[in-house]
Scaffold this motif. Structure first.
Motif, PDB file in Angstrom:
ATOM      1  N   TYR A   1     125.286  13.992-101.979  1.00  0.00           N
ATOM      2  CA  TYR A   1     124.135  14.835-101.667  1.00  0.00           C
ATOM      3  C   TYR A   1     123.243  15.074-102.885  1.00  0.00           C
ATOM      4  CZ  TYR A   1     126.994  15.860 -97.565  1.00  0.00           C
ATOM      5  OH  TYR A   1     127.756  15.743 -96.435  1.00  0.00           O
ATOM      6  N   TYR A   2     121.958  15.275-102.575  1.00  0.00           N
ATOM      7  CA  TYR A   2     121.021  15.686-103.617  1.00  0.00           C
ATOM      8  C   TYR A   2     121.368  17.093-104.106  1.00  0.00           C
ATOM      9  CZ  TYR A   2     117.678  11.963-102.286  1.00  0.00           C
ATOM     10  OH  TYR A   2     117.047  10.765-102.040  1.00  0.00           O
ATOM     11  N   PRO A   3     121.065  17.399-105.357  1.00  0.00           N
ATOM     12  CA  PRO A   3     121.204  18.793-105.798  1.00  0.00           C
ATOM     13  C   PRO A   3     120.069  19.648-105.229  1.00  0.00           C
ATOM     14  CG  PRO A   3     120.312  17.445-107.565  1.00  0.00           C
ATOM     15  CD  PRO A   3     120.657  16.508-106.437  1.00  0.00           C
ATOM     16  N   PHE A   4     120.275  20.955-105.246  1.00  0.00           N
ATOM     17  CA  PHE A   4     119.211  21.878-104.820  1.00  0.00           C
ATOM     18  C   PHE A   4     118.964  22.906-105.902  1.00  0.00           C
ATOM     19  CE2 PHE A   4     122.892  24.414-103.210  1.00  0.00           C
ATOM     20  CZ  PHE A   4     122.602  25.641-103.792  1.00  0.00           C
ATOM     21  N   VAL A   5     117.781  23.525-105.832  1.00  0.00           N
ATOM     22  CA  VAL A   5     117.488  24.728-106.605  1.00  0.00           C
ATOM     23  C   VAL A   5     117.043  25.786-105.604  1.00  0.00           C
ATOM     24  CG1 VAL A   5     115.107  23.994-107.106  1.00  0.00           C
ATOM     25  CG2 VAL A   5     116.192  25.738-108.516  1.00  0.00           C
ATOM     26  N   ARG A   6     117.520  27.020-105.809  1.00  0.00           N
ATOM     27  CA  ARG A   6     117.294  28.088-104.836  1.00  0.00           C
ATOM     28  C   ARG A   6     116.997  29.399-105.561  1.00  0.00           C
ATOM     29  NH1 ARG A   6     122.653  28.999-102.202  1.00  0.00           N
ATOM     30  NH2 ARG A   6     122.134  27.207-100.881  1.00  0.00           N
ATOM     31  N   ILE A   7     116.127  30.194-104.963  1.00  0.00           N
ATOM     32  CA  ILE A   7     115.895  31.548-105.465  1.00  0.00           C
ATOM     33  C   ILE A   7     115.918  32.504-104.287  1.00  0.00           C
ATOM     34  CG2 ILE A   7     113.375  31.328-105.360  1.00  0.00           C
ATOM     35  CD1 ILE A   7     113.262  33.176-107.841  1.00  0.00           C
ATOM     36  N   THR A   8     116.516  33.662-104.497  1.00  0.00           N
ATOM     37  CA  THR A   8     116.591  34.698-103.472  1.00  0.00           C
ATOM     38  C   THR A   8     115.931  35.960-104.007  1.00  0.00           C
ATOM     39  OG1 THR A   8     118.689  33.786-102.667  1.00  0.00           O
ATOM     40  CG2 THR A   8     118.119  36.025-101.973  1.00  0.00           C
ATOM     41  N   THR A   9     114.932  36.453-103.272  1.00  0.00           N
ATOM     42  CA  THR A   9     114.229  37.667-103.689  1.00  0.00           C
ATOM     43  C   THR A   9     114.315  38.702-102.578  1.00  0.00           C
ATOM     44  OG1 THR A   9     112.100  36.898-102.823  1.00  0.00           O
ATOM     45  CG2 THR A   9     112.617  36.323-105.093  1.00  0.00           C
ATOM     46  N   ALA A  10     114.145  39.971-102.952  1.00  0.00           N
ATOM     47  CA  ALA A  10     114.301  41.047-101.977  1.00  0.00           C
ATOM     48  C   ALA A  10     113.143  42.034-102.015  1.00  0.00           C
ATOM     49  CB  ALA A  10     115.612  41.800-102.244  1.00  0.00           C
TER      50      ALA A  10
ATOM     51  N   SER B   1      98.321  30.652-109.200  1.00  0.00           N
ATOM     52  CA  SER B   1      98.285  29.887-107.949  1.00  0.00           C
ATOM     53  C   SER B   1      99.649  29.297-107.620  1.00  0.00           C
ATOM     54  CB  SER B   1      97.241  28.764-108.037  1.00  0.00           C
ATOM     55  OG  SER B   1      97.618  27.806-109.015  1.00  0.00           O
ATOM     56  N   TYR B   2     100.581  29.362-108.550  1.00  0.00           N
ATOM     57  CA  TYR B   2     101.937  28.869-108.299  1.00  0.00           C
ATOM     58  C   TYR B   2     102.887  29.613-109.232  1.00  0.00           C
ATOM     59  CZ  TYR B   2     101.265  25.942-112.497  1.00  0.00           C
ATOM     60  OH  TYR B   2     101.019  25.491-113.776  1.00  0.00           O
ATOM     61  N   GLY B   3     104.187  29.374-109.037  1.00  0.00           N
ATOM     62  CA  GLY B   3     105.183  30.007-109.890  1.00  0.00           C
ATOM     63  C   GLY B   3     105.819  31.240-109.284  1.00  0.00           C
ATOM     64  N   PHE B   4     105.543  31.499-108.008  1.00  0.00           N
ATOM     65  CA  PHE B   4     106.137  32.654-107.332  1.00  0.00           C
ATOM     66  C   PHE B   4     106.273  32.351-105.854  1.00  0.00           C
ATOM     67  CE2 PHE B   4     101.566  33.091-107.368  1.00  0.00           C
ATOM     68  CZ  PHE B   4     101.250  33.452-106.071  1.00  0.00           C
ATOM     69  N   VAL B   5     107.221  33.013-105.196  1.00  0.00           N
ATOM     70  CA  VAL B   5     107.405  32.819-103.758  1.00  0.00           C
ATOM     71  C   VAL B   5     106.531  33.807-103.001  1.00  0.00           C
ATOM     72  CG1 VAL B   5     109.709  31.888-104.019  1.00  0.00           C
ATOM     73  CG2 VAL B   5     109.417  34.346-103.704  1.00  0.00           C
ATOM     74  N   ALA B   6     106.233  33.476-101.744  1.00  0.00           N
ATOM     75  CA  ALA B   6     105.266  34.254-100.976  1.00  0.00           C
ATOM     76  C   ALA B   6     105.811  35.594-100.501  1.00  0.00           C
ATOM     77  CB  ALA B   6     104.781  33.438 -99.778  1.00  0.00           C
ATOM     78  N   GLY B   7     107.140  35.713-100.410  1.00  0.00           N
ATOM     79  CA  GLY B   7     107.708  36.960 -99.915  1.00  0.00           C
ATOM     80  C   GLY B   7     109.210  36.964-100.087  1.00  0.00           C
ATOM     81  N   PRO B   8     109.873  38.064 -99.738  1.00  0.00           N
ATOM     82  CA  PRO B   8     111.324  38.138 -99.910  1.00  0.00           C
ATOM     83  C   PRO B   8     112.051  37.148 -99.006  1.00  0.00           C
ATOM     84  CG  PRO B   8     110.519  40.009 -98.649  1.00  0.00           C
ATOM     85  CD  PRO B   8     109.310  39.290 -99.147  1.00  0.00           C
ATOM     86  N   GLY B   9     113.252  36.771 -99.443  1.00  0.00           N
ATOM     87  CA  GLY B   9     114.063  35.840 -98.670  1.00  0.00           C
ATOM     88  C   GLY B   9     114.651  34.767 -99.563  1.00  0.00           C
ATOM     89  N   VAL B  10     115.207  33.747 -98.921  1.00  0.00           N
ATOM     90  CA  VAL B  10     115.818  32.630 -99.630  1.00  0.00           C
ATOM     91  C   VAL B  10     114.855  31.452 -99.600  1.00  0.00           C
ATOM     92  CG1 VAL B  10     117.793  31.064 -99.726  1.00  0.00           C
ATOM     93  CG2 VAL B  10     118.105  33.426 -98.927  1.00  0.00           C
ATOM     94  N   HIS B  11     114.607  30.864-100.751  1.00  0.00           N
ATOM     95  CA  HIS B  11     113.677  29.737-100.887  1.00  0.00           C
ATOM     96  C   HIS B  11     114.398  28.619-101.625  1.00  0.00           C
ATOM     97  CE1 HIS B  11     110.165  32.375 -99.882  1.00  0.00           C
ATOM     98  NE2 HIS B  11     111.004  33.284-100.347  1.00  0.00           N
ATOM     99  N   GLU B  12     114.318  27.401-101.092  1.00  0.00           N
ATOM    100  CA  GLU B  12     115.160  26.324-101.613  1.00  0.00           C
ATOM    101  C   GLU B  12     114.481  24.980-101.453  1.00  0.00           C
ATOM    102  OE1 GLU B  12     119.059  24.209 -99.811  1.00  0.00           O
ATOM    103  OE2 GLU B  12     119.335  26.353-100.244  1.00  0.00           O
TER     104      GLU B  12
END
Length: 493
Positions: A56-65, A75-86
């Motif tokens: 399998y490919y590796p993943f990168v993930r961030i979880t925000t609350a 314009s980039y470098g942040f997620v749009a809202g809380p949750g899991v992004h991968e």
């Protein structure tokens, strides 16, 4: 049901250091692709294969609350809202600098660690190798091959049905409970385009630079190659090498000089040439030829360049224009129909201020003209791109539509390049040069063309190079305009 053999599972690990996270991505990727290559070599030798091989490919993930508002200038470098992004990741060695920047911004902007582990996306066996080696054809066409089982029975192969651009197109439908996407492209889609880039351009993805020029004439290629060779022979600081199809590499004289590599027997469909600088800060020029604008930009986009420009020739539509005048596009009539499905015609393709200013200032620098005097040589206006090479003899309806659109120039490539730049969030610009005026009796004939090209190509190319040098001086956060981003955008540039 056939059993599956995989390398030992790797647990996800949290990181607050971007470089360490990327090193872990690379470790997982290298181990898993090496496993597939080892199993494939056993398969080729005819060793008994009783299990399916999968990694399998590796993943990168961030979880925000939190919905906490971040720096609104970004314009980039942040997620749009809380949750899991991968997102799944491929070739972390190639994308090391890019991934380090993107992951670093996530950690900095959200104040939480990122996770790195193994994704659920299998690596197709073709993509376990750095270059497309046409694995299946090489085996199945050999009469003496010891292979007795179909490749698809043993390994995962590219599944084109899953390699779409739904995230970029805004049509992606998230499965219940699945993580939000973190990047525009998942790993297999990137891998597919990396192979296509070599196939079409004759050079490996490692040589592509972050500032790209597309052109539609060989004259620009010849001028670019000559200029690059001169700069390298002079030992100019800040340049490493010049790369041409076949991965022929000419080193900077100041770094020892010398040329290595063998040109291909046949020229590739869209030959690419690279003036290489540290950190991918050099310039790539691609001769796309006719009808390839959408094709090549689909693949170059996965490299996440900082800007691309169209430098080419066009038909002037106004009687006040002269052969050799420049047209700076500030809008496009998309009658090429290359992206009608992915990007409906009701979607505007805006001019990007940073690109427009860089191009206009570059024209002034090279020609010595400024202000009102610059209008003698350059006109800003709408460019129409069509799919009919004989548009001028297609009847009065075509001419009427062009007049109603207020277009000042016409070609076959610029609208697709700009539209795909908009679609894939890559800053774009267009500077064309009038080579003929068929509506006004000035048709491009052989003798006229050679004289025109001789006079204008060098200057036009110099303008494009100066514009890109100006863009390099800007912060990447400023260059990647927010107007290219959608409501709920992915975090990666």
């Amino acid at each position: 049901m056939q059993s599956i053999q995989s390398p030992p599972s790797i647990a996800a690990q949290s990181f607050t250091d971007a470089a360490a996270a990327v090193a872990r991505l690379e470790e997982i990727y290298e181990r898993n692709t090496e496993f597939l290559r080892d199993r494939f070599e056993a398969y080729v030798k005819g060793e008994p294969i009783t299990t399916r091989a999968r990694a399998y490919y590796p993943f990168v993930r961030i979880t925000t609350a939190t919905h906490a508002r971040l720096d609104s200038r970004l314009s980039y470098g942040f997620v749009a809202g809380p949750g899991v992004h991968e997102t799944s990741v491929t070739r972390p060695d190639l994308f090391r600098a890019y991934l380090t920047e993107q992951i670093g911004l996530l950690i900095q902007n959200h104040g939480v660690p990122v996770e790195v582990g193994e994704s659920a996306e299998p690596i197709p066996i073709h993509f376990a190798y750095r270059r497309d080696i046409n694995i299946e054809a090489a085996i199945t066409t050999s009469e003496n091959s010891p292979v007795t089982r179909s490749l698809r029975d043993v390994f995962d192969v590219p599944d084109l049905a899953t390699m779409d651009d739904a995230i970029a197109d805004g049509t992606f439908e998230l499965a219940p409970g699945a993580p939000e996407p973190l990047a525009l492209f998942r790993a297999a889609r990137v891998d597919y385009s990396l192979r296509r880039l070599y196939h079409y351009t004759g050079t490996d993805p490692e040589h592509f630079q972050n500032f790209v020029i597309f052109t539609n004439y060989q004259f620009y290629v010849d001028a670019f190659a000559q200029l690059c060779q001169q700069r390298l022979q002079s030992g100019e600081d800040g340049l490493e090498a010049f790369v041409s199809p076949g991965n022929v590499i000419t080193r900077n004289a100041g770094l020892g000089g010398g040329t290595a590599g063998v040109p291909p027997v046949r020229a590739p469909q869209m030959p690419a040439f690279h003036l290489v600088a540290p950190g991918y800060r050099g310039i790539t020029l691609i001769n796309i030829g006719p009808s390839n604008a959408r094709n090549v930009t689909d693949h170059v986009a996965v490299l996440r360049p900082h800007a691309w420009l169209m430098l080419g020739h066009c038909a002037g539509l106004r009687n006040t224009q002269r052969l050799g005048d420049y047209v700076l596009a500030h809008g496009y009539v998309r009658e090429d129909h290359a992206l009608d499905r992915e990007l409906p015609l009701w979607v505007p393709i805006p001019a990007l201020a940073e690109m427009q200013v860089a191009l206009e200032e570059a024209v002034g620098d090279v020609t010595g003209l400024e202000g009102f005097e610059l209008k003698r040589l350059m006109r800003t206006g709408t460019v129409a791109s069509v799919d009919n090479r004989n548009w001028e003899i297609s009847g009065p309806d075509v001419i009427r539509r062009l007049s109603q659109s207020r277009a000042v120039a016409l070609d076959m490539e610029s609208a697709a390049i700009a539209a795909n730049g908009y679609r894939f969030r890559v800053p774009y610009g267009t500077l064309l040069c009038v080579s003929d005026k068929p509506l006004h009796g000035e048709i491009k004939l052989a003798g006229m063309a050679s004289e025109f090209y001789r006079r204008r190509v060098g200057q036009h190319l110099e303008i494009g190079l100066k514009a890109l040098e100006r863009l390099k001086q800007q912060e990447s956060e400023r260059l990647h305009s927010r107007k290219l981003r959608s409501f709920a955008e992915v975090a990666f540039q």
